[in-house]
Scaffold this motif. Structure first.
Motif, PDB file in Angstrom:
ATOM      1  N   TRP A   1       0.833  -1.211   0.000  1.00 55.92           N
ATOM      2  CA  TRP A   1       0.000   0.000   0.000  1.00 55.92           C
ATOM      3  C   TRP A   1       0.869   1.264   0.000  1.00 55.92           C
ATOM      4  N   LEU A   2       1.972   1.214   0.746  1.00 54.16           N
ATOM      5  CA  LEU A   2       2.896   2.348   0.778  1.00 54.16           C
ATOM      6  C   LEU A   2       3.517   2.586  -0.602  1.00 54.16           C
ATOM      7  N   VAL A   3       3.931   1.511  -1.268  1.00 56.08           N
ATOM      8  CA  VAL A   3       4.528   1.646  -2.608  1.00 56.08           C
ATOM      9  C   VAL A   3       3.523   2.243  -3.586  1.00 56.08           C
ATOM     10  N   ILE A   4       2.280   1.776  -3.519  1.00 54.29           N
ATOM     11  CA  ILE A   4       1.241   2.323  -4.400  1.00 54.29           C
ATOM     12  C   ILE A   4       1.072   3.815  -4.142  1.00 54.29           C
ATOM     13  N   GLY A   5       1.059   4.196  -2.857  1.00 59.23           N
ATOM     14  CA  GLY A   5       0.921   5.603  -2.510  1.00 59.23           C
ATOM     15  C   GLY A   5       2.066   6.447  -3.043  1.00 59.23           C
ATOM     16  N   LEU A   6       3.289   5.917  -2.953  1.00 60.91           N
ATOM     17  CA  LEU A   6       4.445   6.652  -3.458  1.00 60.91           C
ATOM     18  C   LEU A   6       4.372   6.816  -4.977  1.00 60.91           C
ATOM     19  N   VAL A   7       3.851   5.799  -5.663  1.00 63.47           N
ATOM     20  CA  VAL A   7       3.682   5.903  -7.119  1.00 63.47           C
ATOM     21  C   VAL A   7       2.654   6.977  -7.456  1.00 63.47           C
ATOM     22  N   VAL A   8       1.530   6.976  -6.716  1.00 59.79           N
ATOM     23  CA  VAL A   8       0.507   8.005  -6.943  1.00 59.79           C
ATOM     24  C   VAL A   8       1.083   9.393  -6.708  1.00 59.79           C
ATOM     25  N   LEU A   9       1.861   9.539  -5.635  1.00 58.06           N
ATOM     26  CA  LEU A   9       2.473  10.830  -5.326  1.00 58.06           C
ATOM     27  C   LEU A   9       3.431  11.259  -6.438  1.00 58.06           C
ATOM     28  N   ALA A  10       4.222  10.320  -6.938  1.00 56.44           N
ATOM     29  CA  ALA A  10       5.161  10.641  -8.009  1.00 56.44           C
ATOM     30  C   ALA A  10       4.432  11.077  -9.275  1.00 56.44           C
ATOM     31  N   VAL A  11       3.329  10.399  -9.575  1.00 57.65           N
ATOM     32  CA  VAL A  11       2.536  10.767 -10.751  1.00 57.65           C
ATOM     33  C   VAL A  11       1.966  12.173 -10.599  1.00 57.65           C
ATOM     34  N   GLN A  12       1.471  12.490  -9.387  1.00 52.84           N
ATOM     35  CA  GLN A  12       0.917  13.820  -9.152  1.00 52.84           C
ATOM     36  C   GLN A  12       1.974  14.900  -9.332  1.00 52.84           C
ATOM     37  N   TYR A  13       3.146  14.667  -8.796  1.00 57.70           N
ATOM     38  CA  TYR A  13       4.207  15.647  -8.942  1.00 57.70           C
ATOM     39  C   TYR A  13       4.712  15.726 -10.381  1.00 57.70           C
ATOM     40  N   GLY A  14       4.712  14.565 -11.058  1.00 60.85           N
ATOM     41  CA  GLY A  14       5.127  14.556 -12.445  1.00 60.85           C
ATOM     42  C   GLY A  14       4.207  15.377 -13.334  1.00 60.85           C
ATOM     43  N   ARG A  15       2.937  15.459 -12.923  1.00 62.31           N
ATOM     44  CA  ARG A  15       1.970  16.249 -13.688  1.00 62.31           C
ATOM     45  C   ARG A  15       1.959  17.706 -13.254  1.00 62.31           C
TER      46      ARG A  15
END
Length: 489
Positions: free
Chosen positions: A460-474
């Protein structure tokens, strides 16, 4: 559906303001105190209401469902398990009390980590807390379904579970004050049943005697085992997850952030006393030893009910079961309400879909966020209710998310008071040593958690970090806090 109001940014998060634009000790600003305008929540909850929500979520008889499991894990030292768990959670409660004064807004640990550590840490804390805020109510609903099925076996437990979800969701959608009033009545009923159990247990001990030594609930059967107690504490903290939900109602509380902080600490102390008393009495009267329960896992779930039946009679067993059925459903009600506020706060900060950041103009609650939380909880609870091992799966994973969020909470106290506000003369004891001790406790409990819980929490933590990275990438725009996306990390 009633019309909804578009979200507006909260007014900061400084130590002296409550998110409504007025001083934290006042009624909370002209509009914010009475209407749900512009994404703000109504300030209608009193100190008593906060205690009701906290104790409802925790449930005065929370140990009933896991009594047998804790007896087996701790080698019979169940009462000392709850004493240690209360002390461990006291560090977390103290950190909540520190941060709710800094950022008295909905969102709880998501908001606190954002203020103390930055945007990225805030998202991770909210993301990890979300796992538990969505699944803890599912466990409570399942407890309710199991208890109701034991009383009316002709109706399958998944049906009872679904009914409990629907009824309490409707109450939450009706409004926070209505839910608090009904919750108070349910809480009074639970405490009354607990008092009946205590009186009956004391009478049984006085007339029939104890099944084991009077100190065994503290020392264990056959000697004290530190590792066994710590392993049991990692499960016992499940009973406490909920006192922190009080902080999620910071924007709906009249009287300022100090009232919320006091309610968090009060709720934990009351719960700790109730848990220690009932487990001590039950452990003395339990017909099965800890070793027998460890050898027969199937008997662990009904161990408390079996104790009530053997020591007093079937009437007490049924009374406790009925109280557990109703109480668990309303524990889930409080948890679902807190989950809705967390989703609302994260959506308001543009970390989740913006539709969840709308407040219903009629009821003054974040209706869409509540419905989103209810749907996830319903699916998880019904899925578990239809499986023989559903309770084991759910209860084994609900702790790690909250514990990770608690760890970030402790780090937030240090980050805000010591690193960001050094000019304000922070206290070495209150703002560094206490949160460090709390962080050490959290890490120790996570280490002792089940492998399944650790794996699920890690995924769940890894998924959250991916979501966060995508948000910042956008290139996420500045949220309500006024911090500009990546620069706030």
């Amino acid at each position: 559906m009633s019309p909804t109001a578009e979200p507006q940014p909260p007014s900061g998060g400084t130590p002296d303001h409550d998110g409504s634009g007025g001083p934290s000790g006042s009624a909370g600003g002209a509009a914010g105190a009475t209407v749900a305008a512009g994404g703000r929540l109504r300030r209608t909850l009193s100190f008593r209401d906060l205690i009701v929500y906290g104790l409802l979520f925790i449930a005065p008889m929370a140990p009933v469902g896991i009594f047998g499991t804790l007896q087996a894990k701790s080698h019979g030292a169940i009462t000392i398990v709850y004493v240690v768990a209360t002390i461990a959670m006291a560090f977390t409660a103290y950190s909540y009390a520190q941060m709710v004064r800094v950022a008295p807004q909905a969102g709880s640990v998501f908001t606190y980590a954002r203020v103390g550590l930055g945007e990225g840490a805030g998202f991770v804390a909210g993301w990890m807390a979300m796992l538990d805020y969505l699944l803890i109510p599912a466990v409570a609903y399942l407890f309710s379904g199991i208890a109701l099925h034991s009383l009316v076996p002709s109706v399958h437990q998944w049906i009872w579970t679904a009914v409990a979800v629907i009824v309490t969701t409707l109450l939450n959608l009706w409004g926070v004050r209505t839910a608090a009033v009904v919750g108070f009545l349910v809480l009074a009923m639970e405490i009354a049943v607990l008092l009946v159990f205590v009186a009956a247990a004391v009478w049984a001990l006085a007339t029939e005697g104890a099944q084991r030594g009077w100190t065994v609930p503290f020392t264990g059967e056959g000697g004290f085992s530190t590792s066994a107690v710590l392993a049991a504490v990692s499960v016992a903290v499940l009973s406490y997850l909920g006192f922190d939900a009080i902080a999620a109602f910071a924007e709906e509380t009249s009287g300022g952030s100090k009232r919320v902080a006091r309610a968090v600490l009060t709720c934990l102390v009351v719960a700790g006393v109730l848990f220690a008393v009932q487990t001590y009495l039950a452990a003395l009267l339990a017909p099965m030893s800890a070793a027998e329960l460890a050898a027969k896992p199937a008997e662990q779930g009904d161990a408390f009910y079996a104790t009530a039946n053997a020591a007093v009679g079937e009437w007490l067993q049924k009374l406790v079961a009925a109280s557990k059925a109703i109480g668990a459903a309303f524990a889930a009600l409080a948890g679902q309400a807190a989950a809705g506020r967390l989703l609302f706060a994260m959506a308001r900060d543009r970390r989740l879909p913006g539709a969840m950041a709308k407040v219903d103009a009629g009821s003054g609650v974040p209706r869409r966020a509540l419905l989103g939380a209810a749907v996830v909880t319903l699916v998880a609870a019904v899925w578990a209710a239809r499986r023989d091992d559903g309770l084991d799966h759910l209860s084994s994973i609900v702790n790690v998310g909250a514990l990770t969020a608690f760890g970030l909470l402790h780090a937030s106290v240090i980050g805000y008071f010591w690193l960001r506000k050094r000019a304000a003369s922070p206290s070495l004891l209150r703002h560094v040593l206490v949160p460090l001790l709390g962080l050490a406790v959290v890490v120790a409990v996570i280490v002792e958690a089940s492998p399944t819980a650790q794996v699920v929490g890690g995924v769940w933590l890894v998924i959250g970090l991916v979501v966060l990275a995508v948000q910042y990438g956008r290139g996420r725009k500045a949220g309500p806090s006024g911090k500009a996306g990546p620069s706030g990390v």
